[in-house]
Design a protein around this motif. Structure first.
Motif, PDB file in Angstrom:
ATOM      1  N   CYS A   1      41.239  92.944  59.446  1.00 27.74           N
ATOM      2  CA  CYS A   1      41.967  93.188  58.037  1.00 27.74           C
ATOM      3  C   CYS A   1      43.425  92.608  57.708  1.00 27.74           C
ATOM      4  CB  CYS A   1      41.267  92.942  57.033  1.00 27.74           C
ATOM      5  SG  CYS A   1      39.371  93.500  56.805  1.00 27.74           S
ATOM      6  N   GLY A   2      44.372  92.187  59.515  1.00 27.77           N
ATOM      7  CA  GLY A   2      45.826  92.413  58.441  1.00 27.77           C
ATOM      8  C   GLY A   2      46.450  93.680  59.661  1.00 27.77           C
ATOM      9  N   TYR A   3      45.282  94.446  59.031  1.00 28.30           N
ATOM     10  CA  TYR A   3      46.138  96.537  59.515  1.00 28.30           C
ATOM     11  C   TYR A   3      46.921  96.953  60.801  1.00 28.30           C
ATOM     12  CZ  TYR A   3      44.933  97.873  55.420  1.00 28.30           C
ATOM     13  OH  TYR A   3      44.281  97.869  53.304  1.00 28.30           O
ATOM     14  N   ARG A   4      46.856  96.067  61.728  1.00 27.50           N
ATOM     15  CA  ARG A   4      46.491  95.865  62.812  1.00 27.50           C
ATOM     16  C   ARG A   4      46.025  97.144  64.013  1.00 27.50           C
ATOM     17  NH1 ARG A   4      49.105  90.681  64.107  1.00 27.50           N
ATOM     18  NH2 ARG A   4      50.203  90.291  61.652  1.00 27.50           N
ATOM     19  N   PHE A   5      45.664  97.950  62.765  1.00 27.73           N
ATOM     20  CA  PHE A   5      44.961  99.175  63.817  1.00 27.73           C
ATOM     21  C   PHE A   5      43.089  99.321  63.373  1.00 27.73           C
ATOM     22  CE2 PHE A   5      49.063  99.900  64.516  1.00 27.73           C
ATOM     23  CZ  PHE A   5      48.693 101.077  65.326  1.00 27.73           C
ATOM     24  N   ILE A   6      42.497  99.858  64.265  1.00 22.88           N
ATOM     25  CA  ILE A   6      41.530 100.090  63.629  1.00 22.88           C
ATOM     26  C   ILE A   6      41.443 100.879  64.391  1.00 22.88           C
ATOM     27  CG2 ILE A   6      40.522  97.239  63.701  1.00 22.88           C
ATOM     28  CD1 ILE A   6      39.127  98.297  66.739  1.00 22.88           C
TER      29      ILE A   6
ATOM     30  N   MET B   1      51.638 104.428  61.337  1.00 23.40           N
ATOM     31  CA  MET B   1      50.327 104.345  61.809  1.00 23.40           C
ATOM     32  C   MET B   1      50.437 104.656  63.301  1.00 23.40           C
ATOM     33  SD  MET B   1      48.318 102.672  59.452  1.00 23.40           S
ATOM     34  CE  MET B   1      47.243 102.204  60.477  1.00 23.40           C
ATOM     35  N   ASP B   2      51.687 105.064  63.819  1.00 23.31           N
ATOM     36  CA  ASP B   2      51.277 105.080  65.175  1.00 23.31           C
ATOM     37  C   ASP B   2      52.989 106.059  65.656  1.00 23.31           C
ATOM     38  OD1 ASP B   2      49.989 106.026  67.966  1.00 23.31           O
ATOM     39  OD2 ASP B   2      49.417 104.219  68.421  1.00 23.31           O
ATOM     40  N   SER B   3      52.731 106.759  65.821  1.00 21.69           N
ATOM     41  CA  SER B   3      53.752 107.907  66.462  1.00 21.69           C
ATOM     42  C   SER B   3      54.765 108.032  67.740  1.00 21.69           C
ATOM     43  CB  SER B   3      53.810 109.188  66.663  1.00 21.69           C
ATOM     44  OG  SER B   3      53.310 110.453  67.179  1.00 21.69           O
ATOM     45  N   SER B   4      54.233 106.818  68.415  1.00 15.20           N
ATOM     46  CA  SER B   4      54.971 107.177  70.135  1.00 15.20           C
ATOM     47  C   SER B   4      56.000 105.074  69.578  1.00 15.20           C
ATOM     48  CB  SER B   4      53.112 106.490  70.789  1.00 15.20           C
ATOM     49  OG  SER B   4      52.449 105.331  70.520  1.00 15.20           O
TER      50      SER B   4
ATOM     51  N   ARG C   1      45.232 100.022  68.332  1.00 12.74           N
ATOM     52  CA  ARG C   1      46.240  98.658  67.727  1.00 12.74           C
ATOM     53  C   ARG C   1      44.228  98.297  67.716  1.00 12.74           C
ATOM     54  NH1 ARG C   1      51.226  96.817  69.761  1.00 12.74           N
ATOM     55  NH2 ARG C   1      51.134  95.962  67.891  1.00 12.74           N
ATOM     56  N   CYS C   2      44.370  97.250  67.109  1.00 11.33           N
ATOM     57  CA  CYS C   2      43.697  95.468  66.793  1.00 11.33           C
ATOM     58  C   CYS C   2      43.402  94.927  68.030  1.00 11.33           C
ATOM     59  CB  CYS C   2      43.768  95.441  65.737  1.00 11.33           C
ATOM     60  SG  CYS C   2      42.161  93.973  65.186  1.00 11.33           S
ATOM     61  N   PRO C   3      42.169  95.004  68.787  1.00 18.36           N
ATOM     62  CA  PRO C   3      42.305  93.780  70.489  1.00 18.36           C
ATOM     63  C   PRO C   3      42.350  92.226  69.973  1.00 18.36           C
ATOM     64  CG  PRO C   3      40.099  94.590  70.050  1.00 18.36           C
ATOM     65  CD  PRO C   3      40.985  95.519  68.896  1.00 18.36           C
ATOM     66  N   SER C   4      41.988  92.215  68.772  1.00 21.61           N
ATOM     67  CA  SER C   4      41.724  90.346  68.053  1.00 21.61           C
ATOM     68  C   SER C   4      43.641  90.011  67.789  1.00 21.61           C
ATOM     69  CB  SER C   4      40.588  91.219  66.835  1.00 21.61           C
ATOM     70  OG  SER C   4      40.771  89.453  66.739  1.00 21.61           O
ATOM     71  N   CYS C   5      43.959  90.734  67.051  1.00 19.52           N
ATOM     72  CA  CYS C   5      45.040  90.083  66.454  1.00 19.52           C
ATOM     73  C   CYS C   5      46.520  91.007  67.566  1.00 19.52           C
ATOM     74  CB  CYS C   5      45.882  90.689  65.360  1.00 19.52           C
ATOM     75  SG  CYS C   5      45.545  92.497  65.048  1.00 19.52           S
TER      76      CYS C   5
ATOM     77  N   ASP D   1      54.894  91.184  66.510  1.00 19.03           N
ATOM     78  CA  ASP D   1      54.373  92.217  66.881  1.00 19.03           C
ATOM     79  C   ASP D   1      55.011  93.341  66.421  1.00 19.03           C
ATOM     80  OD1 ASP D   1      53.497  94.022  68.584  1.00 19.03           O
ATOM     81  OD2 ASP D   1      54.330  93.966  70.264  1.00 19.03           O
ATOM     82  N   GLU D   2      54.329  93.372  65.146  1.00 20.58           N
ATOM     83  CA  GLU D   2      54.215  94.666  64.153  1.00 20.58           C
ATOM     84  C   GLU D   2      54.218  95.680  65.061  1.00 20.58           C
ATOM     85  OE1 GLU D   2      52.807  93.302  60.121  1.00 20.58           O
ATOM     86  OE2 GLU D   2      53.491  90.940  60.343  1.00 20.58           O
TER      87      GLU D   2
END
Length: 255
Positions: A213-218, A145-148, A249-253, A139-140
């Motif tokens: 594409c591996g960025y973990r966010f969309i 990407m997200d300050s939270s 966060r990407c719901p797929s990965c 879990d990266e």
């Protein structure tokens, strides 16, 4: 008209041994004298011999020096052989007991992908490379990407009794338990303990996520990444479905 030939009484020194025989050319004679090849080889061999002897002496001297003993305060007995100011990571047994609920079956890594601080970026890159090599669920959580994630990490350490100083990255949790940062992860990997700790965790799917594409966010589907929503009566308001960057966060990965 011409004087009869007579033998000169001036003695001519033998010059067969040297091209310069006059006393005033002694220095020039020494400079122009060529070294014999054998003498040149002897000089080179003697130089290498002295270098080998010096290196041997320095190695033996370093091995014979006693290790410095830390003392309560400054003094000649405590600083006889000062060592570089290098911070070493505490053993795994001395790490604070910090856990993340609900992460017993995966690895959680708090890191950053920004290159602002090169040493931090390199540490995060190395740790992720080590953990990804075991092909388990990771879990990266990228703070850039997200300050939270930063607030989340501060809450975890404040509840677990961790240090109140500024947290450095990366921070690794395995099976919900805090393992340490970059130095601790490298030590565990080199000793083989990391493989034993990771054994039993679910295996991750090979390949890159086709959605992010591996960025973990969309991009957020409601505001299209603008983080703003227009309401007729209220005007523009911040989107509550995404973060400050307009990402989710990407719901797929997402694990």
């Amino acid at each position: 008209m011409w004087r009869p030939w007579a033998k000169s009484t001036v003695k001519i020194h033998d010059t067969s041994s040297s091209p310069f025989s006059f006393p005033t050319f002694k220095d020039i004679q020494n400079l122009c004298t060529e070294d014999h090849p054998s003498s040149h080889i002897k000089k080179c061999s003697s130089i290498f011999h002295r270098v080998r002897v010096a290196n041997t002496f320095l190695r033996s001297l370093a091995l014979s020096l006693p290790e410095p003993k830390p003392g309560p305060g400054p003094g000649p007995e405590n600083n006889a052989y000062p060592t570089p100011n290098k911070t070493t990571a505490p053993p795994l047994q001395q790490q604070p007991s910090i856990t993340i609920p609900g992460t017993d079956k995966r690895i959680v890594v708090y890191y950053t992908s920004l290159r602002v601080v090169r040493s931090t970026f390199e540490d995060c890159k190395i740790v992720l490379s080590i953990l990804r090599g075991f092909r388990v669920l990771v879990d990266e959580r990228d703070l850039s990407m997200d300050s939270s994630f930063l607030n989340e990490l501060n809450q975890i350490f404040s509840k677990g009794g961790g240090c109140s100083q500024k947290l450095t990255l990366p921070r690794v949790f395995i099976g919900g338990r805090y393992m340490g940062g970059a130095e601790e992860t490298r030590q565990l990997n080199e000793s083989g303990e990391l493989k034993k700790i990771i054994e039993g965790l679910p295996v991750a799917d090979s390949g890159v996520c086709e959605v992010c594409c591996g960025y973990r966010f969309i991009l957020c589907g409601q505001c299209n990444g603008s983080h703003k929503l227009y309401i007729e009566k209220a005007g523009f308001k911040s989107c509550t479905a995404c973060n400050e960057n307009g990402l989710i966060r990407c719901p797929s990965c997402a694990v």
